[in-house]
Design an enzyme around this catalytic site. Structure first.
Site, mmCIF file in Angstrom:
data_model
loop_
_atom_site.group_PDB
_atom_site.id
_atom_site.type_symbol
_atom_site.label_atom_id
_atom_site.label_comp_id
_atom_site.label_asym_id
_atom_site.label_seq_id
_atom_site.Cartn_x
_atom_site.Cartn_y
_atom_site.Cartn_z
ATOM 1 N N GLU A 89 0.793 -1.239 0.000
ATOM 2 C CA GLU A 89 0.000 0.000 0.000
ATOM 3 C C GLU A 89 0.822 1.284 0.000
ATOM 4 O O GLU A 89 0.815 2.047 0.971
ATOM 5 C CB GLU A 89 -0.923 0.023 1.215
ATOM 6 C CG GLU A 89 -1.925 -1.101 1.212
ATOM 7 C CD GLU A 89 -3.043 -0.888 2.219
ATOM 8 O OE1 GLU A 89 -2.946 0.009 3.069
ATOM 9 O OE2 GLU A 89 -4.039 -1.624 2.128
ATOM 10 N N GLU A 110 -5.593 -8.347 0.827
ATOM 11 C CA GLU A 110 -6.161 -7.981 2.136
ATOM 12 C C GLU A 110 -7.622 -7.601 1.979
ATOM 13 O O GLU A 110 -7.990 -6.904 1.030
ATOM 14 C CB GLU A 110 -5.467 -6.754 2.758
ATOM 15 C CG GLU A 110 -4.127 -7.027 3.364
ATOM 16 C CD GLU A 110 -3.523 -5.789 4.015
ATOM 17 O OE1 GLU A 110 -4.271 -4.887 4.445
ATOM 18 O OE2 GLU A 110 -2.286 -5.743 4.084
HETATM 19 C C1 GCO Z 1 -2.858 -2.481 5.091
HETATM 20 C C2 GCO Z 1 -2.509 -2.131 6.360
HETATM 21 C C3 GCO Z 1 -2.861 -3.072 7.434
HETATM 22 C C4 GCO Z 1 -3.964 -2.551 8.262
HETATM 23 C C5 GCO Z 1 -5.286 -2.964 7.720
HETATM 24 C C6 GCO Z 1 -6.454 -2.432 8.484
HETATM 25 O O1 GCO Z 1 -2.027 -3.090 4.466
HETATM 26 O O2 GCO Z 1 -3.941 -2.120 4.709
HETATM 27 O O3 GCO Z 1 -1.192 -2.224 6.228
HETATM 28 O O4 GCO Z 1 -1.673 -3.120 8.095
HETATM 29 O O5 GCO Z 1 -3.858 -3.008 9.552
HETATM 30 O O6 GCO Z 1 -5.395 -2.466 6.436
HETATM 31 O O7 GCO Z 1 -6.447 -1.046 8.477
#
Ligand code: GCO
Length: 463
Positions: free
Chosen positions: A183, A372
């Site tokens: 990200e 994710e």
């Molecule tokens: C991501 C963040 C995660 C967060 C998750 C919830 O990659 O998006 O790095 O580490 O914890 O997205 O906000």
């Protein structure tokens, strides 16, 4: 355990009775974590400090004054957590390497004890039939590099390249799936423009060089991996993606939504795909050109084997005269009378469908993986059980939306839940819980939540 979904949640319009089999054998199912959020042991066995160690030690930066010095103690409990992965039938485990654990100063000196930890973890995964997916950069930059300007210093491209080569040389014989960055827009935006994340820098003069050096490093990381890893390794990188809709049909809102989309969804991926920065559509972004040197356009490109998409919600955007630079603002979900997660994000599973369709439309992308997706809800432990039915439904509904896109022919080939255990949620501290597994931070006890049991049954093909 079996959960009666139809009773708890009514009928499923999208994916009635959806099963793992529907996705085919090659679809990758997994769960994602990040080093800083789980490992703890922030200063043991030769690890150097990261910008997040520094940031969390400053007053007022993290809610409730929390830090991640211990977090989930994954550094010591990894065997227990890999055993839980097994119990949940999760075949793929994505975690990140902490750069300052293996290179305490970010460059030069190598910390063998740090490498040993990841060797033990990787071996342990493989012995348990869990495939490790390795993220190289999930935000914990070595503090020593921040002293030299961090991502704002162009030299970081070669520091990152050396770090990448080190990881590829040490872990490449066993790890088949690699993710270069996690990200970029979140760590560049929150860390170098808004100052809400480490290292707490603000303004365009930090943000724009950061963007450019991250893009160059992402592509360079891909090239280094390709040159060092054995043939067949799968090389990807991940992006945060928000499905964006304008607040109204008015031209001003529609244009504002397009500007937000440019920054939130296109800024990092288009140069990597060889399309350059979308500078012709944004005056502000045009200023990035002062950091671009001859030859950079080519070096910004890399042909990744897969692109990781990370989606949690949708955003509604409206025109705003008073928001500097982009004259667009997000209309908070709290003001829209919609269901919310503990983060204040709208619960809106179709967002993931729209995001897959959006990125599927880039012909240069070969394969998409949802690296994710998940949600924080206010979990309660009652008599040793955590009945997180909202999260269970969220994950199930999102998986159905992934299926909807896949059925329509989208090249989506994997889905990873964020996250295995509750963990340190950056500036929000430990309050939001995203895990399939509950953590009692007093004693590091783990309790598999209902969502975890559901995912286990789904993955076993029982649902
Ligand atoms: C991501 C963040 C995660 C967060 C998750 C919830 O990659 O998006 O790095 O580490 O914890 O997205 O906000």
């Amino acid at each position: 355990m079996s959960i009666n979904n139809s009773e708890a949640f009514g009928s499923n319009r999208v994916g009635e009775g959806i099963r793992r089999d529907n996705f085919g054998e090659n679809f990758k199912w997994g769960v994602t974590t990040a080093a800083f959020q789980i490992e703890g042991s922030c200063a043991v066995d030769g690890k150097g400090p990261s910008i997040w160690d520094t940031f969390t030690s400053k007053k007022g930066r993290i809610k409730n004054g929390h830090n991640a010095n211990t977090a989930c103690d994954f550094y010591n409990c990894y065997q227990k957590d890999v055993a839980l992965l097994r119990r949940l039938n999760i075949p793929n485990f994505r975690f990140s390497i902490s750069w300052p654990r293996v290179m305490p100063d970010g460059k030069g000196r190598i910390n063998q004890r740090g490498l040993d930890f990841y060797n033990r973890l990787i071996d342990h995964c493989l012995e348990n039939d869990v495939d490790p997916w390795l993220t190289l950069y999930h935000w914990d930059l070595p503090q020593a590099l921040e002293q030299h300007g961090g991502w704002t210093n162009r030299d970081i491209v070669s520091w990152f390249s050396d770090y990448t080569a080190l990881c590829a040389q040490h872990f490449g014989d066993r790890v088949k799936h690699w993710l270069v960055m996690n990200e970029p827009m979140v760590f560049a935006g929150a860390g170098y423009f808004l100052g809400l994340h480490a290292p707490g820098r603000t303004g365009l003069s930090n943000f724009l060089p950061t963007v450019h050096h991250v893009v160059l490093s992402m592509a360079e990381g891909g090239r280094v991996l390709r040159s060092v890893l054995p043939a067949g390794a799968q090389i990807g990188t991940t992006f945060s993606c928000s499905h964006i809709e304008p607040f109204s049909d008015s031209q001003r809102d529609v244009d504002a939504a397009a500007r937000a989309d440019l920054f939130l969804n296109r800024l990092f991926i288009e140069p990597v795909l060889g399309m350059g920065y979308p500078t012709s559509e944004s005056k502000i972004l045009k200023r990035i050109e002062r950091f671009v040197k001859p030859g950079d356009e080519d070096n910004m490109k890399f042909d990744f084997d897969f692109i990781g998409l990370q989606n949690y919600t949708r955003e509604i955007v409206r025109y705003s005269l008073f928001t500097p630079y982009i004259h667009a603002k997000l209309v908070k979900a709290q003001k829209r009378n919609v269901p919310l997660t503990e983060m204040g994000w709208e619960v809106y599973p179709p967002a993931i469908y729209h995001i897959i369709k959006k990125y599927d439309a880039y012909p240069q992308i070969k394969k998409l993986i949802i690296t994710e997706n998940g949600a924080a809800f206010p979990d309660k432990e009652v008599d040793g059980r955590v009945e997180d039915l909202e999260r269970l439904k969220f994950i199930k509904d999102n998986i159905e939306q992934v299926y909807r896109a896949k059925q329509e022919g989208a090249k989506v080939d994997g889905y990873f839940v964020w996250t295995l255990t509750d963990n340190f949620e950056w500036a929000e501290g430990y309050h939001p819980r995203f895990g399939l597994i509950y953590v009692d931070y007093e004693n590091q006890r783990r309790i598999i939540k209902s969502s975890g049991k559901w995912y286990a049954s789904f993955l076993a093909g029982h649902l």
